[in-house]
Write an enzyme that holds these catalytic residues in place. Structure first.
Site, PDB file in Angstrom:
ATOM      1  N   ASP A 113       8.668  -1.671  34.465  1.00  0.00           N
ATOM      2  CA  ASP A 113       9.101  -1.309  33.116  1.00  0.00           C
ATOM      3  C   ASP A 113       7.876  -1.272  32.206  1.00  0.00           C
ATOM      4  OD1 ASP A 113       8.465  -4.002  32.622  1.00  0.00           O
ATOM      5  OD2 ASP A 113      10.532  -4.626  32.969  1.00  0.00           O
TER       6      ASP A 113
ATOM      7  N   ASP B  54       6.202  -2.387  28.495  1.00  0.00           N
ATOM      8  CA  ASP B  54       6.285  -3.250  27.315  1.00  0.00           C
ATOM      9  C   ASP B  54       5.267  -2.762  26.295  1.00  0.00           C
ATOM     10  OD1 ASP B  54       8.080  -5.213  28.667  1.00  0.00           O
ATOM     11  OD2 ASP B  54       6.317  -5.480  29.926  1.00  0.00           O
TER      12      ASP B  54
ATOM     13  N   ASP C 297       0.574 -15.085  29.366  1.00  0.00           N
ATOM     14  CA  ASP C 297       0.486 -16.037  30.477  1.00  0.00           C
ATOM     15  C   ASP C 297      -0.787 -15.867  31.318  1.00  0.00           C
ATOM     16  OD1 ASP C 297       1.537 -13.679  31.500  1.00  0.00           O
ATOM     17  OD2 ASP C 297       3.313 -14.587  32.394  1.00  0.00           O
TER      18      ASP C 297
HETATM   19  P1  ATP Z   1       7.115  -7.154  35.547  1.00  0.00           P
HETATM   20  O1  ATP Z   1       7.805  -6.464  34.394  1.00  0.00           O
HETATM   21  O2  ATP Z   1       6.445  -6.236  36.504  1.00  0.00           O
HETATM   22  O3  ATP Z   1       7.967  -8.157  36.205  1.00  0.00           O
HETATM   23  P2  ATP Z   1       5.471  -8.207  33.461  1.00  0.00           P
HETATM   24  O4  ATP Z   1       4.116  -8.850  33.503  1.00  0.00           O
HETATM   25  O5  ATP Z   1       5.580  -6.950  32.657  1.00  0.00           O
HETATM   26  O6  ATP Z   1       5.907  -8.002  34.947  1.00  0.00           O
HETATM   27  P3  ATP Z   1       7.534  -9.215  31.756  1.00  0.00           P
HETATM   28  O7  ATP Z   1       8.489 -10.327  31.988  1.00  0.00           O
HETATM   29  O8  ATP Z   1       8.049  -7.844  31.596  1.00  0.00           O
HETATM   30  O9  ATP Z   1       6.477  -9.291  32.927  1.00  0.00           O
HETATM   31  O10 ATP Z   1       6.678  -9.629  30.471  1.00  0.00           O
HETATM   32  C1  ATP Z   1       5.803  -8.726  29.803  1.00  0.00           C
HETATM   33  C2  ATP Z   1       4.546  -9.453  29.370  1.00  0.00           C
HETATM   34  O11 ATP Z   1       4.887 -10.488  28.432  1.00  0.00           O
HETATM   35  C3  ATP Z   1       3.791 -10.181  30.459  1.00  0.00           C
HETATM   36  O12 ATP Z   1       2.928  -9.311  31.147  1.00  0.00           O
HETATM   37  C4  ATP Z   1       3.053 -11.243  29.695  1.00  0.00           C
HETATM   38  O13 ATP Z   1       1.926 -10.719  29.058  1.00  0.00           O
HETATM   39  C5  ATP Z   1       4.048 -11.623  28.626  1.00  0.00           C
HETATM   40  N1  ATP Z   1       4.898 -12.746  29.054  1.00  0.00           N
HETATM   41  C6  ATP Z   1       6.093 -12.673  29.680  1.00  0.00           C
HETATM   42  N2  ATP Z   1       6.598 -13.897  29.925  1.00  0.00           N
HETATM   43  C7  ATP Z   1       5.706 -14.763  29.440  1.00  0.00           C
HETATM   44  C8  ATP Z   1       5.643 -16.183  29.378  1.00  0.00           C
HETATM   45  N3  ATP Z   1       6.622 -16.936  29.873  1.00  0.00           N
HETATM   46  N4  ATP Z   1       4.569 -16.748  28.779  1.00  0.00           N
HETATM   47  C9  ATP Z   1       3.579 -15.983  28.256  1.00  0.00           C
HETATM   48  N5  ATP Z   1       3.572 -14.657  28.300  1.00  0.00           N
HETATM   49  C10 ATP Z   1       4.607 -14.033  28.869  1.00  0.00           C
HETATM   50 MG    MG Z   2       7.345  -5.888  32.242  1.00  0.00          MG
END
Ligand code: ATP
Ligand code: MG
Length: 461
Positions: A83, A85, A165
């Site tokens: 996805d 962001d 994170d």
């Molecule tokens: P994917 O969508 O492929 O599972 P993602 O890294 O995009 O991985 P998301 O849950 O969509 O994960 O979160 C988007 C972004 O928000 C992350 O890449 C990170 O930068 C931030 N993020 C998400 N969860 C946390 C958290 N618990 N603590 C700190 N930052 C976070």
């Molecule tokens: Mg994501």
């Protein structure tokens, strides 16, 4: 493009190579770098049109507008993002005023969801790092243990980078000039395949223990090694997951096990002693051997989940949970039968008990727990192969899932291979052949009615 696990379960332990200790990364410790468009591989052709619309609209309204998180990370790795962001300096309300189909969600972390058909673009306002104190006026709060309860203090792009994170998740793609901005050394870690938490790892896990699960998920999915500093506290801090709402853990479980790398994820979760905090009864069941053999059903089921996802076949949370909880259900059923319960009664009680215990750890909505219990209960009905029983089972709406489940049980030797084979054949036969295969039901014993003797008229003797 299908995503593939970097390493398989058999090899993953060898791949957990320790990397050099590079110390904490904190604001000011690394010079920010900007990579201009010609020097990186992110092309707008690989960004969804919905995400591009959001990025441009924010920019045209005069706001900062960046693609961030997994989208940037995956594009830089040449993978297809799950996805997209977006990060911006517009407040959630300002974002909402720009888009027709926009909803503000989340209390702990308020953000905007902009919907385009089935696709949702998550737009988050830049956040600042926590100062460790509860500050209701600034709309941030932490528990006594340091867990972040609310995180709505807005900040700058740089501040936003430091509160994310992992370093590889804190890279920004600027829609203004298509450059990539890196404040935290994420590009270097991406290049060397290292998953590194930003800041002091223990503190960051205490702020949000789900980050441990995220570490495992990204390590499995990307095949990255976890930096020793990031890894070290994971073995100890699992109990912190008890404070996370069960509903959030349920969402995480789906991401962990339905992302295509379930088996590696499972092995890593057990390696860091985190699995027990998600599935305590399963962990307990797995710690016992059966007749000298380790229990392999869960691993086999997860491997099967990955294979199905790779072949674009459906995998439901009900089936996943049925598999993850089968061992405790099976062992408890056996125990109850030994105590004198009928097999059906025992299976029902065991199913209820295990489900009730599980929802304390990770919730499980009823729309999944009902079919999960059906899958379990139908296992006994496969043994009834006479008369009308097999036809009735075939018509059951949950037959297919229950049959797939039986096959897995047979593969690990927990159900007779002959039984699974019988059902495989039976489904493929035409009605005449089916009738030949099914033994008739044993003739029912007719209850003889005793003829009542006619009562003798009174006075007759
Ligand atoms: P994917 O969508 O492929 O599972 P993602 O890294 O995009 O991985 P998301 O849950 O969509 O994960 O979160 C988007 C972004 O928000 C992350 O890449 C990170 O930068 C931030 N993020 C998400 N969860 C946390 C958290 N618990 N603590 C700190 N930052 C976070
Ligand atoms: Mg994501």
């Amino acid at each position: 493009m299908r995503q593939r696990c970097y390493y398989t379960h058999k090899r993953f332990r060898d791949k957990l190579i320790r990397v050099n200790n590079q110390g904490d990364i904190a604001p000011g410790s690394i010079q920010p770098v900007t990579i201009p468009r010609p020097e990186h591989n992110i092309s707008r052709a690989n960004i969804s049109s919905a995400a591009l619309k959001v990025l441009y609209k924010l920019k045209e309204a005069g706001y900062q507008s960046y693609l961030v998180g997994g989208g940037v990370r995956d594009l830089l790795l040449g993978r297809e993002p799950k996805d997209f962001d977006v990060g911006t300096d517009a407040t959630p309300e300002q974002v909402r005023s720009l888009f027709r189909s926009c909803r503000l969600i989340g209390r702990r972390f308020r953000l905007a969801h902009v919907r385009f058909g089935r696709e949702i673009i998550e737009v988050a306002t830049f956040r600042a790092m926590h100062n460790g104190e509860s500050d209701a006026a600034a709309d941030s709060a932490q528990s006594d243990e340091g867990r972040i309860l609310r995180d709505n203090v807005f900040g700058t792009l740089e501040e936003d980078a430091w509160r994310r994170d992992f370093t590889i998740n804190a890279l920004y793609y600027d829609i203004k000039d298509f450059s990539v901005v890196d404040y935290v050394g994420g590009l270097e870690d991406l290049r060397s395949g290292v998953l590194k938490l930003i800041g002091d790892p223990e503190q960051r896990y205490r702020e949000d223990p789900v980050r441990m699960l995220r570490a495992v998920r990204f390590a499995a999915k990307l095949g990255f090694r976890i930096h020793p500093d990031t890894e070290a506290p994971m073995h100890e801090l699992g109990p912190l997951l008890a404070d996370i709402p069960a509903a959030r853990l349920f969402e995480e479980v789906l991401k962990l096990f339905l992302g295509g790398c379930a088996l590696t994820t499972f092995e890593l979760l057990r390696h860091y002693d985190l699995f027990r905090h998600l599935f305590p009864l399963t962990e307990e069941a797995l710690s016992h051997e059966e007749e000298g053999f380790p229990i392999t059903f869960v691993a086999r089921a997860l491997e099967n989940t990955d294979t199905r996802l790779a072949a674009d076949k459906p995998v439901t949370p009900a089936f996943l949970y049925a598999a993850l909880l089968w061992e405790p259900v099976r062992l408890r059923t056996r125990e109850l039968v030994e105590q004198g319960a009928s097999p059906l009664e025992a299976a029902q009680i065991a199913g209820n008990e295990v489900t009730a215990a599980q929802v304390q750890a990770t919730s499980l909505p009823k729309r999944f727990s009902f079919p999960m219990r059906e899958i379990w209960l139908l296992q006994q009905r496969f043994e009834r192969r006479r008369g009308k029983a097999p036809y009735r089972l075939l018509e059951h709406p949950r037959f297919r899932a229950a049959y797939d489940f039986l096959l897995l049980r047979a593969e690990v030797g927990e159900a007779p291979a002959e039984l699974a084979g019988w059902w495989t054949d039976f489904q493929q036969l035409n009605p005449v052949e089916q009738a030949q295969k099914v033994e008739p039901a044993p003739a029912r014993k007719r209850r003889r009615r005793r003829r009542r003797k006619k009562a003798a008229p009174a006075g007759d003797a």
